[in-house]
Structure formats: structure tokens, C-alpha cells
Write an enzyme that holds these catalytic residues in place. Structure first.
Site, mmCIF file in Angstrom:
data_model
loop_
_atom_site.group_PDB
_atom_site.id
_atom_site.type_symbol
_atom_site.label_atom_id
_atom_site.label_comp_id
_atom_site.label_asym_id
_atom_site.label_seq_id
_atom_site.Cartn_x
_atom_site.Cartn_y
_atom_site.Cartn_z
ATOM 1 N N GLY A 12 0.919 -1.159 -0.017
ATOM 2 C CA GLY A 12 0.041 -0.053 -0.082
ATOM 3 C C GLY A 12 0.939 1.435 0.116
ATOM 4 N N ASN A 13 0.222 2.433 -0.396
ATOM 5 C CA ASN A 13 0.884 3.476 -0.053
ATOM 6 C C ASN A 13 1.652 4.005 1.016
ATOM 7 O OD1 ASN A 13 -0.161 4.553 -2.540
ATOM 8 N ND2 ASN A 13 -1.789 5.508 -1.564
ATOM 9 N N ARG A 99 -6.490 3.557 18.778
ATOM 10 C CA ARG A 99 -5.944 5.039 19.253
ATOM 11 C C ARG A 99 -6.567 5.111 20.468
ATOM 12 N NH1 ARG A 99 -6.777 7.502 13.185
ATOM 13 N NH2 ARG A 99 -4.896 6.493 12.109
ATOM 14 N N CYS A 130 -3.511 11.071 10.362
ATOM 15 C CA CYS A 130 -2.637 11.952 9.655
ATOM 16 C C CYS A 130 -2.940 13.354 9.765
ATOM 17 C CB CYS A 130 -2.588 11.675 8.255
ATOM 18 S SG CYS A 130 -4.281 11.511 7.387
ATOM 19 N N PRO A 182 -16.844 11.138 -19.979
ATOM 20 C CA PRO A 182 -17.625 11.045 -18.852
ATOM 21 C C PRO A 182 -16.756 11.252 -17.290
ATOM 22 C CG PRO A 182 -18.617 9.552 -20.174
ATOM 23 C CD PRO A 182 -17.262 10.100 -20.828
ATOM 24 N N HIS A 242 -1.270 17.245 3.361
ATOM 25 C CA HIS A 242 -2.338 17.709 4.009
ATOM 26 C C HIS A 242 -2.117 19.124 4.423
ATOM 27 C CE1 HIS A 242 -4.307 14.010 3.523
ATOM 28 N NE2 HIS A 242 -4.227 13.464 4.872
#
Length: 343
Positions: A12-13, A99, A130, A182, A242
Site C-alpha cells: 500500500g501507499n 487509538r 494523519c 464522462p 495535507h
């Protein structure tokens, strides 16, 4: 002799970023194991100048592993983290699963590294959301100076926070707009290309989303339960990093110049604050960097002891992978881990 480290969710990332950061920072690992689901078994991922073959989670013996960096989502973590922790391997989990568990430390090393000592209750340490991670890095030194009463934050969160499929959707929609195809929305509830979506995670009964609740609850747990915080979380058509617009009310007076000087000396913070065109940080500059960038520091004339500022950070790094590796470094540097091989 170094440690044996596993990265779960290595395809994953965030998992790929964890592998990259372990190599970049020269983490003292004799062996790094890349782990994912059974369907990814045998695939290859990069680790520094090496290539690792993916192992399936079900077939790994964690009793021989010292640290597990977990980035496989909350469902997998709820099932596997207690099992892995029971073998003596310390899990540093990137999901929201643990958490708010009172027996699991929620750690941002620049803010509350001392709390890591509580990991032994379950052998699990939680990584914060994050958007929370970068916020508390900036808030902590200011809170120490003038005591924060209230925070109002609006986030501008990149699509990578929703995973690879979300990044692909932004790319595909953007291309579709340019060639008049589209525009299909699959990952997001509305089109994300050239648009903003004021909705991250599920809605709760009070009208806030769970992402907004996370920022409130996690800031209180990490920094101070007395802090009042309200958030509006927005998804924006940016691939990585972010941004946050933050308004802070303090108990004691603090000027913009004082805040700027404090933040320049604070761990993990980088102040870029020139009152001129381009004299501030944007998501583009923050991508691929470790620092939490702080700009637009100014006094708020509408309240006593108020400041406003702009905070930007790479959500895949400080918001996830880097923070997890930093937690592992705290464990090592404070002598809280015994190498299983040595034992």
C-alpha cells in the site's frame, strides 16, 4: 546485532513509504520482512537498494520478529495486532483500531514520547490520524508556552489519505475532464477533480464526520484533555500532503513573533513565513519531506490571546509512515526493546 522488522501492508501507499523511510534513516534492522495479503504473495517491493518478496500474513512467525509496522487497515489490525503482540513482537499500528484504547499509547514522538512506556500492556502502540499528527506537532510547543484553550481547524486533505484507488480516481477524473469523457465517481461520494468535498469518513449523529471526531479525541489524548477543538475536514484535489488552517485561543498572551521564534526551535517544525508573494509553504513543497511546515502566523484581533496559522505536511510521511518509524526509534533509543535473537 540489529532488529528484525516486519511491515504489514507493504504493497500500500503507507507500507511502501515505511520501507523507504526505514532505509533512508538507517534503522538498525538486520532483516526487514515485507508482508501483505495472500493474493500479493510473491510480489516484489523496494527496500533501499534491495528488493523484497512479499510474504503472506498468515504464514509469518512473529515470535521471531521484534517490531511490526502495521498498515493494513482497522479490520486486519483488530484481528492480528493482539495475536502479534502476544508473541512479544511490538506492533506500531497506523489504523484507527487502537487509538482510543486506554491500554494503548497514542504517540507523536515530538509531542508525547514519554507515553510510549505504556506499550507493554498490550505490545501495541497507535499512530494518530494523519491530520492530527501534523497539528499536534505545531500545537505542542505553543501549548507549553501559553496553554491552549480552544482550537478551530479546517483541513484540506489530499486524496492519498484515502489510498491508492483515490489517487487513481483523481487522475482518471482529471484526464476525463480534459478530453471531455464522462467523469465517474467511485471512491468519493462526489467528483473530486477540480472540486472540494467537505466530507471525510462517515457522518455521526451530531453532524460531524468521524474524521473530525478523530482530530478532537486524538488531540485530547496526545496533548491535553482540557483543550477544546472543533474541526471541518475537507478532501481536496491534491495527490499528497495535507494542509490545515488553524485558529488557536490561548490562556496566556502570546504574540505572533513569539510563536514564530518558538516554532523555529521546535522539533519537527519548519517555519516558512515571509509576508510576501510565495512566502509560505504549500502541499507541493511539503511532499516527500519530513517536516511539518508552518506559515501565515498572525495574531487574531477578534479574540484575546488568539493566533492563526497555516500548517502543511506530507500525510504519507509524518502523517503515517515517518511517525511509525520514529516511534520504533524511540523504543530502540530508550532501550525498551530486547532483541529476540539476542535473547
Amino acid at each position: 546485532m540489529g532488529y528484525k522488522v516486519a511491515v504489514v501492508g507493504a504493497t500500500g501507499n503507507v507500507g511502501r513509504e515505511m520501507l523507504s523511510i526505514l532505509a533512508e534513516r538507517g534503522f538498525p534492522a538486520d532483516e526487514v520482512i515485507a508482508i501483505a495479503s495472500r493474493r500479493s504473495q510473491g510480489r516484489e517491493v523496494s527496500f533501499g537498494d534491495k528488493t523484497l518478496k512479499i510474504k503472506a500474513l498468515e504464514f509469518v512467525d512473529f515470535s521471531e520478529i521484534d517490531i511490526c509496522l502495521m498498515s493494513a487497515g482497522g479490520t486486519i489490525s483488530k484481528e492480528w495486532s493482539p495475536k502479534i503482540g502476544a508473541t512479544g513482537c511490538v506492533v506500531i499500528d497506523n489504523s484507527s483500531a487502537w487509538r482510543m484504547d486506554p491500554d494503548v499509547p497514542l504517540i507523536v514522538p515530538e509531542v508525547n514520547a514519554d507515553a510510549v512506556a505504556g506499550f507493554s500492556r498490550k505490545n501495541i502502540i497507535a499512530n494518530p490520524n494523519c491530520s492530527t499528527a501534523q497539528l499536534v506537532v505545531a500545537l505542542k510547543p505553543l501549548h507549553d508556552k501559553a496553554t491552549i484553550r480552544r482550537v478551530v481547524v479546517s483541513t484540506y486533505q489530499s486524496v492519498s489519505g484515502a489510498g491508492k484507488d483515490a489517487m487513481d480516481e483523481l487522475f482518471q477524473q482529471t484526464r476525463a475532464v480534459f478530453v471531455s469523457d464522462p467523469v465517474e465517481a467511485k471512491k468519493f461520494p462526489k467528483r473530486i477533480a477540480f472540486n472540494l468535498i467537505p466530507h471525510i469518513d462517515v457522518f455521526m449523529e451530531d453532524g460531524f464526520t468521524k474524521e473530525e471526531w478523530k482530530m478532537t479525541a486524538e488531540t485530547k489524548k496526545i496533548l491535553d484533555p482540557k483543550i477544546k477543538l472543533t474541526a471541518t475536514c475537507v478532501r481536496v484535489p491534491v495527490f499528497v500532503s495535507h494542509s490545515e488552517s488553524v485558529n488557536i485561543e490561548f490562556e496566556h498572551p502570546i504574540s505572533a513573533d513569539e510563536a514564530r521564534d518558538i516554532l523555529r526551535e521546535a522539533p519537527g517544525c519548519l517555519v516558512i513565513d515571509k509576508r510576501e508573494d510565495g512566502g509560505y509553504a504549500t502541499p507541493y513543497e511539503a511532499t516527500g519531506e519530513d517536516a511539518t511546515y508552518i506559515s501565515r502566523i498572525r495574531e487574531d484581533p477578534t479574540i484575546d490571546n488568539g493566533l492563526a496559522m497555516w500548517i502543511v505536511s506530507d500525510n504519507l510521511r509524518k502523517g503515517a509512515a515517518l511517525n511509525a518509524v520514529q516511534i520504533a526509534e524511540v523504543l530502540v533509543n530508550r532501550g525498551l526493546l530486547k532483541r529476540k535473537a539476542a535473547a
